[in-house]
Write a protein that holds these residues in place. Structure first.
Motif, PDB file in Angstrom:
ATOM      1  N   THR A   1     -81.159 -52.569 -30.201  1.00 49.14           N
ATOM      2  CA  THR A   1     -80.965 -51.717 -31.376  1.00 49.14           C
ATOM      3  C   THR A   1     -81.933 -50.546 -31.367  1.00 49.14           C
ATOM      4  O   THR A   1     -81.573 -49.403 -31.697  1.00 49.14           O
ATOM      5  N   SER A   2     -83.171 -50.819 -30.953  1.00 46.31           N
ATOM      6  CA  SER A   2     -84.178 -49.761 -30.894  1.00 46.31           C
ATOM      7  C   SER A   2     -83.799 -48.703 -29.851  1.00 46.31           C
ATOM      8  O   SER A   2     -83.987 -47.501 -30.066  1.00 46.31           O
ATOM      9  N   LEU A   3     -83.244 -49.131 -28.730  1.00 45.89           N
ATOM     10  CA  LEU A   3     -82.784 -48.173 -27.719  1.00 45.89           C
ATOM     11  C   LEU A   3     -81.637 -47.325 -28.261  1.00 45.89           C
ATOM     12  O   LEU A   3     -81.558 -46.121 -27.984  1.00 45.89           O
ATOM     13  N   ALA A   4     -80.772 -47.944 -29.047  1.00 47.10           N
ATOM     14  CA  ALA A   4     -79.679 -47.185 -29.664  1.00 47.10           C
ATOM     15  C   ALA A   4     -80.236 -46.165 -30.660  1.00 47.10           C
ATOM     16  O   ALA A   4     -79.748 -45.018 -30.732  1.00 47.10           O
ATOM     17  N   LEU A   5     -81.264 -46.541 -31.411  1.00 49.60           N
ATOM     18  CA  LEU A   5     -81.876 -45.611 -32.356  1.00 49.60           C
ATOM     19  C   LEU A   5     -82.550 -44.447 -31.636  1.00 49.60           C
ATOM     20  O   LEU A   5     -82.606 -43.332 -32.170  1.00 49.60           O
ATOM     21  N   ALA A   6     -83.077 -44.712 -30.433  1.00 50.86           N
ATOM     22  CA  ALA A   6     -83.706 -43.636 -29.656  1.00 50.86           C
ATOM     23  C   ALA A   6     -82.711 -42.524 -29.359  1.00 50.86           C
ATOM     24  O   ALA A   6     -83.095 -41.347 -29.242  1.00 50.86           O
ATOM     25  N   ILE A   7     -81.442 -42.863 -29.237  1.00 48.09           N
ATOM     26  CA  ILE A   7     -80.402 -41.866 -29.000  1.00 48.09           C
ATOM     27  C   ILE A   7     -79.896 -41.292 -30.326  1.00 48.09           C
ATOM     28  O   ILE A   7     -79.762 -40.075 -30.492  1.00 48.09           O
TER      29      ILE A   7
ATOM     30  N   LEU B   1     -93.431 -53.359 -32.207  1.00 44.72           N
ATOM     31  CA  LEU B   1     -92.768 -53.359 -33.509  1.00 44.72           C
ATOM     32  C   LEU B   1     -93.608 -52.601 -34.528  1.00 44.72           C
ATOM     33  O   LEU B   1     -93.075 -51.840 -35.347  1.00 44.72           O
ATOM     34  N   MET B   2     -94.938 -52.785 -34.485  1.00 43.48           N
ATOM     35  CA  MET B   2     -95.807 -52.043 -35.393  1.00 43.48           C
ATOM     36  C   MET B   2     -95.801 -50.553 -35.073  1.00 43.48           C
ATOM     37  O   MET B   2     -95.988 -49.718 -35.956  1.00 43.48           O
ATOM     38  N   LEU B   3     -95.564 -50.213 -33.807  1.00 49.67           N
ATOM     39  CA  LEU B   3     -95.460 -48.808 -33.423  1.00 49.67           C
ATOM     40  C   LEU B   3     -94.327 -48.113 -34.179  1.00 49.67           C
ATOM     41  O   LEU B   3     -94.394 -46.912 -34.447  1.00 49.67           O
ATOM     42  N   LEU B   4     -93.308 -48.872 -34.537  1.00 50.08           N
ATOM     43  CA  LEU B   4     -92.183 -48.294 -35.270  1.00 50.08           C
ATOM     44  C   LEU B   4     -92.600 -47.752 -36.629  1.00 50.08           C
ATOM     45  O   LEU B   4     -91.896 -46.906 -37.203  1.00 50.08           O
ATOM     46  N   LEU B   5     -93.737 -48.217 -37.158  1.00 55.92           N
ATOM     47  CA  LEU B   5     -94.211 -47.697 -38.435  1.00 55.92           C
ATOM     48  C   LEU B   5     -94.513 -46.205 -38.360  1.00 55.92           C
ATOM     49  O   LEU B   5     -94.422 -45.503 -39.372  1.00 55.92           O
TER      50      LEU B   5
ATOM     51  N   ALA C   1     -90.032 -39.407 -32.077  1.00 59.15           N
ATOM     52  CA  ALA C   1     -89.316 -40.577 -32.601  1.00 59.15           C
ATOM     53  C   ALA C   1     -88.501 -41.244 -31.510  1.00 59.15           C
ATOM     54  O   ALA C   1     -88.452 -42.476 -31.420  1.00 59.15           O
ATOM     55  N   THR C   2     -87.850 -40.431 -30.680  1.00 58.59           N
ATOM     56  CA  THR C   2     -87.094 -40.992 -29.558  1.00 58.59           C
ATOM     57  C   THR C   2     -88.006 -41.811 -28.646  1.00 58.59           C
ATOM     58  O   THR C   2     -87.651 -42.912 -28.215  1.00 58.59           O
ATOM     59  N   ALA C   3     -89.197 -41.265 -28.375  1.00 55.06           N
ATOM     60  CA  ALA C   3     -90.146 -41.973 -27.511  1.00 55.06           C
ATOM     61  C   ALA C   3     -90.585 -43.296 -28.144  1.00 55.06           C
ATOM     62  O   ALA C   3     -90.662 -44.328 -27.467  1.00 55.06           O
ATOM     63  N   VAL C   4     -90.852 -43.284 -29.455  1.00 56.68           N
ATOM     64  CA  VAL C   4     -91.288 -44.498 -30.157  1.00 56.68           C
ATOM     65  C   VAL C   4     -90.205 -45.571 -30.092  1.00 56.68           C
ATOM     66  O   VAL C   4     -90.470 -46.736 -29.752  1.00 56.68           O
ATOM     67  N   PHE C   5     -88.972 -45.196 -30.422  1.00 59.02           N
ATOM     68  CA  PHE C   5     -87.877 -46.165 -30.385  1.00 59.02           C
ATOM     69  C   PHE C   5     -87.644 -46.673 -28.963  1.00 59.02           C
ATOM     70  O   PHE C   5     -87.376 -47.863 -28.757  1.00 59.02           O
ATOM     71  N   ALA C   6     -87.727 -45.775 -27.982  1.00 60.09           N
ATOM     72  CA  ALA C   6     -87.480 -46.166 -26.600  1.00 60.09           C
ATOM     73  C   ALA C   6     -88.567 -47.119 -26.099  1.00 60.09           C
ATOM     74  O   ALA C   6     -88.261 -48.114 -25.418  1.00 60.09           O
TER      75      ALA C   6
ATOM     76  N   VAL D   1     -79.355 -37.973 -36.198  1.00 60.92           N
ATOM     77  CA  VAL D   1     -79.724 -38.342 -37.572  1.00 60.92           C
ATOM     78  C   VAL D   1     -81.254 -38.441 -37.640  1.00 60.92           C
ATOM     79  O   VAL D   1     -81.825 -39.545 -37.588  1.00 60.92           O
ATOM     80  N   PRO D   2     -81.955 -37.314 -37.774  1.00 62.25           N
ATOM     81  CA  PRO D   2     -83.419 -37.343 -37.802  1.00 62.25           C
ATOM     82  C   PRO D   2     -84.007 -38.183 -38.930  1.00 62.25           C
ATOM     83  O   PRO D   2     -85.132 -38.678 -38.809  1.00 62.25           O
ATOM     84  N   LEU D   3     -83.255 -38.368 -40.013  1.00 63.85           N
ATOM     85  CA  LEU D   3     -83.771 -39.158 -41.129  1.00 63.85           C
ATOM     86  C   LEU D   3     -83.977 -40.627 -40.777  1.00 63.85           C
ATOM     87  O   LEU D   3     -84.565 -41.371 -41.557  1.00 63.85           O
ATOM     88  N   LEU D   4     -83.494 -41.047 -39.602  1.00 65.24           N
ATOM     89  CA  LEU D   4     -83.783 -42.403 -39.146  1.00 65.24           C
ATOM     90  C   LEU D   4     -85.273 -42.600 -38.884  1.00 65.24           C
ATOM     91  O   LEU D   4     -85.754 -43.730 -38.845  1.00 65.24           O
ATOM     92  N   ALA D   5     -85.989 -41.508 -38.692  1.00 65.98           N
ATOM     93  CA  ALA D   5     -87.434 -41.573 -38.435  1.00 65.98           C
ATOM     94  C   ALA D   5     -88.159 -40.644 -39.400  1.00 65.98           C
ATOM     95  O   ALA D   5     -88.720 -39.629 -38.994  1.00 65.98           O
ATOM     96  N   PRO D   6     -88.168 -40.957 -40.699  1.00 61.84           N
ATOM     97  CA  PRO D   6     -88.766 -40.051 -41.688  1.00 61.84           C
ATOM     98  C   PRO D   6     -90.251 -39.791 -41.469  1.00 61.84           C
ATOM     99  O   PRO D   6     -90.759 -38.740 -41.841  1.00 61.84           O
ATOM    100  N   GLY D   7     -90.948 -40.743 -40.864  1.00 57.63           N
ATOM    101  CA  GLY D   7     -92.368 -40.558 -40.631  1.00 57.63           C
ATOM    102  C   GLY D   7     -92.684 -39.530 -39.565  1.00 57.63           C
ATOM    103  O   GLY D   7     -93.824 -39.067 -39.468  1.00 57.63           O
ATOM    104  N   LEU D   8     -91.702 -39.152 -38.746  1.00 58.50           N
ATOM    105  CA  LEU D   8     -91.936 -38.187 -37.675  1.00 58.50           C
ATOM    106  C   LEU D   8     -91.105 -36.912 -37.809  1.00 58.50           C
ATOM    107  O   LEU D   8     -91.310 -35.966 -37.055  1.00 58.50           O
ATOM    108  N   THR D   9     -90.182 -36.912 -38.747  1.00 63.88           N
ATOM    109  CA  THR D   9     -89.337 -35.724 -38.905  1.00 63.88           C
ATOM    110  C   THR D   9     -89.641 -34.968 -40.193  1.00 63.88           C
ATOM    111  O   THR D   9     -88.892 -34.075 -40.581  1.00 63.88           O
ATOM    112  N   GLY D  10     -90.756 -35.355 -40.873  1.00 61.43           N
ATOM    113  CA  GLY D  10     -91.207 -34.578 -42.009  1.00 61.43           C
ATOM    114  C   GLY D  10     -90.989 -35.200 -43.360  1.00 61.43           C
ATOM    115  O   GLY D  10     -91.812 -35.041 -44.255  1.00 61.43           O
TER     116      GLY D  10
END
Length: 255
Positions: free
Chosen positions: A224-230, A183-187, A123-128, A235-244
């Motif tokens: 904002t996406s760089l901030a989410l990468a950190i 942006l679609m990668l964020l899906l 998820a960090t890689a995707v946001f970054a 807060v893993p729930l920021l990326a529910p598609g990759l944290t289960g």
């Protein structure tokens, strides 16, 4: 009734046709949201690509409607077929993008089910990746072509042959893909079949392309996406598609 009035009405009707298509796609997605993540999608590439194409029609056509309408009005006759072929070529590009999207979705499912930490790192890689790309010159170049397509439309006037309108739409779609792929990668982070993520990303795409300060929107999204990468580490729930927690929305979980 003046020629200007007639032209304006035609423009509105052509844009309305594209927007109606987008609305139908949104309606389909909303009605099928409950079963888009069912086992009928599991491991089936054609089903995934078909659903992906409808999703992209819902998300991308609202921002593209003015360009398709403008392309149709570059000729005095056969305007409706021109616009339909242009839109079809545009959507073919996004349908083809469903192939790598499928591979990423499968990979995301395996990562998320293997180990939560691995999902967080992904998820960090995707946001970054999205954050960095949003701030690059290539993103700005593609966004400029999408925001001011007059130069492209002049180029399309030189196209010849029965497939020229399809080619024009595909060419414009390639610039749109270059503008919005990250942006679609964020899906993959939010959940490939996540309806609310689709709504949010569609709003961002439209804002980037249509608002007067669209370039500023793109930069704010990047930061904002760089901030989410950190933040996703805490807060893993920021990326529910990759944290289960978002696997039921991925449409790829096996029984």
């Amino acid at each position: 009734m003046t020629p200007t009035t007639i032209t304006a009405r035609h423009s509105a009707s052509y844009s309305g046709l594209v927007l109606l298509t987008a609305a139908a796609a949104w309606a389909w997605v909303a009605l099928r949201w409950g079963d888009m993540g069912s086992r009928t999608m599991a491991g089936q590439l054609p089903a995934f690509v078909g659903t992906w194409t409808i999703m992209m029609a819902a998300m991308m056509l609202p921002a593209t409607a003015p360009v398709a309408s403008l392309y149709a009005r570059t000729a005095p006759v056969h305007q409706a077929p021109r616009m339909i072929a242009f839109t079809a070529g545009y959507m073919l590009v996004w349908a083809a993008a469903g192939l790598p999207a499928y591979a990423l979705a499968v990979g995301a499912t395996h990562v998320a089910t293997a180990h939560p930490t691995a999902g967080t790192v992904a998820a960090t890689a995707v946001f970054a990746v999205n954050g960095v790309y949003q701030l690059t010159a290539l993103k700005d170049f593609c966004l400029t072509k999408c925001r001011s397509p007059i130069g492209l439309l002049l180029r399309y006037a030189s196209y010849r042959g029965p497939s020229r309108h399809l080619r024009a739409g595909a060419h414009h779609g390639a610039f749109c893909l270059g503008c919005c792929w990250s942006l679609m990668l964020l899906l993959t982070a939010f959940g490939v079949m996540n309806l609310w993520a689709m709504v949010g990303l569609a709003a961002l795409v439209t804002a980037e392309k249509r608002l007067p300060r669209g370039r500023l929107v793109a930069r704010v999204v990047g930061l904002t996406s760089l901030a989410l990468a950190i933040a996703v580490f805490w807060v893993p729930l920021l990326a529910p598609g990759l944290t289960g927690s978002g696997m039921t929305e991925m449409g790829l979980r096996h029984p």
